[in-house]
Design a protein around this motif. Structure first.
Motif, short mmCIF file in Angstrom:
data_model
loop_
_atom_site.label_atom_id
_atom_site.label_comp_id
_atom_site.label_asym_id
_atom_site.label_seq_id
_atom_site.Cartn_x
_atom_site.Cartn_y
_atom_site.Cartn_z
N ILE A 29 43.13 35.20 36.38
CA ILE A 29 42.74 36.53 36.85
C ILE A 29 41.30 36.50 37.36
CG2 ILE A 29 44.31 37.68 35.26
CD1 ILE A 29 41.78 38.53 33.64
N LEU A 32 39.84 42.15 34.65
CA LEU A 32 40.83 42.88 33.86
C LEU A 32 40.27 44.27 33.57
CD1 LEU A 32 43.07 41.64 31.01
CD2 LEU A 32 41.66 43.66 30.62
N PRO A 89 45.28 43.55 34.44
CA PRO A 89 44.57 42.43 35.05
C PRO A 89 44.75 42.41 36.56
CG PRO A 89 46.49 41.67 33.80
CD PRO A 89 46.46 43.15 33.69
#
Lengths: 109, 114
Positions: A29, A32, A89
């Motif tokens: 990611i 988030l 995320p």
């Protein structure tokens, strides 16, 4: 398997308790977000994390990028904290939030 | 002053009709979004526009058409409404569309298709 898993799905606590909500995700990611959805339906952004830890009042959010895991903590919980908390995320290489299924929290007086 | 506003708040209509939901933001943001929240309360992105240009278009039936007349407005038009379109639709905006930007959500529009 969902890309984003939250636990617990439902949580009932007594006023004053320390609350932890967990979020796990399956791929890399870039950030988030934690969101709060009030009983009336409105959605508010609580935190954006890309590493480490953030604190805002009684709320603390942490993220472990290597473990692909984030937690939201509420200290000294209060009935007004009753809401659905959603982890979102943003997967690397995209611009879009992928939402968790949410954790419904009820804090009893 | 409401930052992100949506109209109408509630919309009840018959199957087969065409309807629009309007969204306006007064935050000066460049990016706007439409999300659908289904009966199980699961949120999913539908579209995103940056400076009136479409940047995210998820797998959404082409009965759904977003329109952005300017960067402060992103309207959602739905043709030939179906029962499964019943949901709450949220509009949101962010400064630039970066993954680290905070998104600001509108109050939602509850669409019921009979």
């Amino acid at each position: 398997k969902n890309e984003v898993e939250q636990s617990p799905q439902n949580l009932t606590a007594q006023e004053g308790e320390f609350i932890t909500i967990n979020c796990s995700y399956s791929v890399g990611i870039s950030a988030l977000h934690w969101l709060q959805q009030h009983p009336g339906g409105g959605i508010v952004s609580l935190f954006m994390l890309s590493s480490g830890k953030k604190k805002h009042g009684r709320l603390i959010a942490t993220i472990n990028i290597q473990e692909k895991h984030s937690s939201l903590h509420i200290t000294a919980s209060h009935p007004r904290d009753s809401a659905v908390y959603i982890c979102a995320p943003v997967f690397s290489g995209t611009y879009k939030y992928i939402f968790g299924t949410g954790t419904r929290l009820k804090v009893l007086a | 002053d409401t930052a992100v506003s949506q109209t109408p708040k509630y919309l009840v209509t018959q199957m087969g009709n065409d309807k629009s939901i309007k969204c306006e933001q007064n935050l000066g943001h460049d990016t706007m979004y439409w999300y659908k929240q289904d009966s199980k309360k699961f949120l999913k992105i539908m579209f995103s526009y940056n400076n009136k240009e479409l940047i995210i278009n998820e797998t959404v039936p082409n009965r759904f058409s977003p329109k952005s007349p300017d960067k402060a407005h992103l309207n959602l038009h739905i043709n030939s409404l179906e029962l499964g379109d019943s949901a709450v639709y949220f509009c949101a905006s962010s400064r630039s569309g970066s993954s680290t930007d905070t998104q600001y959500f509108g109050p939602g529009t509850r669409l019921t298709v009979l």
